[in-house]
Every structure is written in structure tokens, then in C-alpha cells.
Design a protein around this motif. Structure first.
Motif, PDB file in Angstrom:
ATOM      1  N   ARG A  80      16.975  89.680  24.435  1.00 34.19           N
ATOM      2  CA  ARG A  80      15.837  90.583  24.346  1.00 34.19           C
ATOM      3  C   ARG A  80      14.916  90.153  23.218  1.00 34.19           C
ATOM      4  N   LYS A  81      15.408  90.200  22.005  1.00 37.73           N
ATOM      5  CA  LYS A  81      14.588  89.810  20.860  1.00 37.73           C
ATOM      6  C   LYS A  81      15.078  88.526  20.209  1.00 37.73           C
ATOM      7  N   GLY A  82      16.243  88.042  20.596  1.00 39.91           N
ATOM      8  CA  GLY A  82      16.757  86.790  20.058  1.00 39.91           C
ATOM      9  C   GLY A  82      17.555  86.936  18.773  1.00 39.91           C
ATOM     10  N   ARG A  83      17.816  88.154  18.357  1.00 40.01           N
ATOM     11  CA  ARG A  83      18.563  88.362  17.110  1.00 40.01           C
ATOM     12  C   ARG A  83      19.995  87.857  17.219  1.00 40.01           C
ATOM     13  N   LEU A  84      20.643  88.169  18.332  1.00 32.27           N
ATOM     14  CA  LEU A  84      22.026  87.735  18.507  1.00 32.27           C
ATOM     15  C   LEU A  84      22.099  86.216  18.572  1.00 32.27           C
ATOM     16  N   ARG A  85      21.187  85.606  19.279  1.00 28.30           N
ATOM     17  CA  ARG A  85      21.176  84.147  19.405  1.00 28.30           C
ATOM     18  C   ARG A  85      20.988  83.491  18.040  1.00 28.30           C
ATOM     19  N   ALA A 131      19.653  90.238   8.226  1.00 29.36           N
ATOM     20  CA  ALA A 131      18.849  91.281   7.577  1.00 29.36           C
ATOM     21  C   ALA A 131      18.079  92.126   8.586  1.00 29.36           C
ATOM     22  N   ASP A 132      17.705  91.551   9.732  1.00 28.65           N
ATOM     23  CA  ASP A 132      16.933  92.319  10.710  1.00 28.65           C
ATOM     24  C   ASP A 132      17.806  93.129  11.673  1.00 28.65           C
ATOM     25  N   MET A 133      19.140  93.125  11.484  1.00 30.61           N
ATOM     26  CA  MET A 133      20.042  93.966  12.282  1.00 30.61           C
ATOM     27  C   MET A 133      20.344  95.236  11.503  1.00 30.61           C
ATOM     28  N   LYS A 134      20.143  96.374  12.125  1.00 26.96           N
ATOM     29  CA  LYS A 134      20.476  97.636  11.470  1.00 26.96           C
ATOM     30  C   LYS A 134      21.996  97.767  11.329  1.00 26.96           C
ATOM     31  N   ASP A 135      22.722  97.496  12.400  1.00 27.00           N
ATOM     32  CA  ASP A 135      24.174  97.486  12.421  1.00 27.00           C
ATOM     33  C   ASP A 135      24.628  96.140  12.965  1.00 27.00           C
ATOM     34  N   PHE A 136      25.935  95.878  12.886  1.00 26.71           N
ATOM     35  CA  PHE A 136      26.459  94.613  13.396  1.00 26.71           C
ATOM     36  C   PHE A 136      26.501  94.672  14.920  1.00 26.71           C
ATOM     37  N   TYR A 137      25.429  94.254  15.542  1.00 24.53           N
ATOM     38  CA  TYR A 137      25.219  94.362  16.978  1.00 24.53           C
ATOM     39  C   TYR A 137      26.296  93.664  17.814  1.00 24.53           C
ATOM     40  N   PRO A 138      26.782  92.466  17.427  1.00 25.62           N
ATOM     41  CA  PRO A 138      27.821  91.830  18.248  1.00 25.62           C
ATOM     42  C   PRO A 138      29.080  92.677  18.407  1.00 25.62           C
ATOM     43  N   ALA A 139      29.397  93.530  17.444  1.00 26.90           N
ATOM     44  CA  ALA A 139      30.571  94.395  17.578  1.00 26.90           C
ATOM     45  C   ALA A 139      30.381  95.413  18.702  1.00 26.90           C
TER      46      ALA A 139
END
Length: 153
Positions: A60-65, A87-95
Motif C-alpha cells: 500500500r504505502k511501502g512501509r513494510l517493504r 519511525a513512520d510506523m505507529k505500531d509494529f505492523y508486521p506483528a
């Protein structure tokens, strides 16, 4: 169903000690292996815009990548490839993608598993990190075998 962790063992070098190898060559090979697996993991994440249960996470936004990085250990005989909280992740999205999130489920002080009732808000996604290593295992073995053979000279 337990979720697997990724591990790769190279045979043929078990009789040598760590001091017998040239660490610079091993560290270079570990960086190359990390780059190869990181690239494959990033490809698996960004196949399409959305994803559903049992698929790889969508882009979607490429943060995980961008969060997938590799680090070589200080001694140089291990490389770790994983998504990091940026820094641009509010929470640990991969979890959230790994474990999934159920509607209305709350964890108490005991941190026990969420109740099985209720629909998935975010269903668990496929393990792209393990699959990336499995797809590129032959390349990693080749890189490391050549490096260990070169480091013994």
C-alpha cells in the motif's frame, strides 16, 4: 499450526573453528546472502495492492517493504533478515500481519491467546520471510560455500 522460523545450515565446514576462517571474506558473503534474501522478501511483499488471508502482504504505502533489512552479527558468522519497526510506523505492523487481529478481542494481563470467537479484522498472512529464504536457499548456499572455501586459503 506452529509458524516456522527460517534456518539454513551449510555442511562440510563443521570440523573447523571460527579462528580458522578469514572473517572479512565471511562477512562479505553474509552481506551478499542477506541482500539476496532481503530482495526476494521485498518482492514477495509487493506483488499487488491488497491481500487476504493466506496470501503475502500487499503493498500500500511501502512501509513494510522498506522495513525489511539485514544485519550481519559482530563476529560475522550469522546474518539476520527481518522487518524492523521504523519511525513512520505507529505500531509494529508486521506483528499484526503475522498473528492477525480479531474484532473485539482484548488481551488481559496474562497475555494469553485471543479468544477464537469473532471474525478476523486482519487475518494472518503468509510467511514471506521463510518463503524468501526457501526460494533463495540454493543461491545462499552457493555464496557461502564459495566464501568459506576462499576464507580457508
Amino acid at each position: 499450526m506452529p509458524r516456522p522460523a527460517a534456518y539454513l545450515h551449510i555442511d562440510g565446514f563443521d570440523t573447523y573453528g571460527k579462528l580458522d576462517f578469514d572473517k572479512k571474506e565471511i562477512r562479505k558473503a553474509m552481506r551478499r546472502a542477506g541482500t539476496v534474501v532481503r530482495g526476494e522478501a521485498r518482492k514477495l511483499v509487493g506483488k499487488k495492492a491488497g491481500s487476504s488471508e493466506g496470501e503475502y502482504p500487499g503493498l500500500r504505502k511501502g512501509r513494510l517493504r522498506r522495513s525489511i533489512i539485514y544485519r550481519v552479527s559482530r563476529p560475522g558468522f550469522m546474518v539476520k533478515i527481518e522487518p524492523q519497526k521504523t519511525a513512520d510506523m505507529k505500531d509494529f505492523y508486521p506483528a499484526f500481519l503475522w498473528y492477525g487481529v480479531r474484532r473485539g478481542a482484548k488481551r488481559g494481563k496474562s497475555h494469553k491467546k485471543q479468544a477464537a470467537t469473532g471474525a478476523w479484522r486482519i487475518a494472518p498472512r503468509e510467511n514471506y520471510m521463510v518463503d524468501a529464504l526457501n526460494r533463495r536457499a540454493d543461491d545462499v548456499r552457493t555464496i557461502l560455500r564459495q566464501a568459506f572455501a576462499e576464507a580457508l586459503r
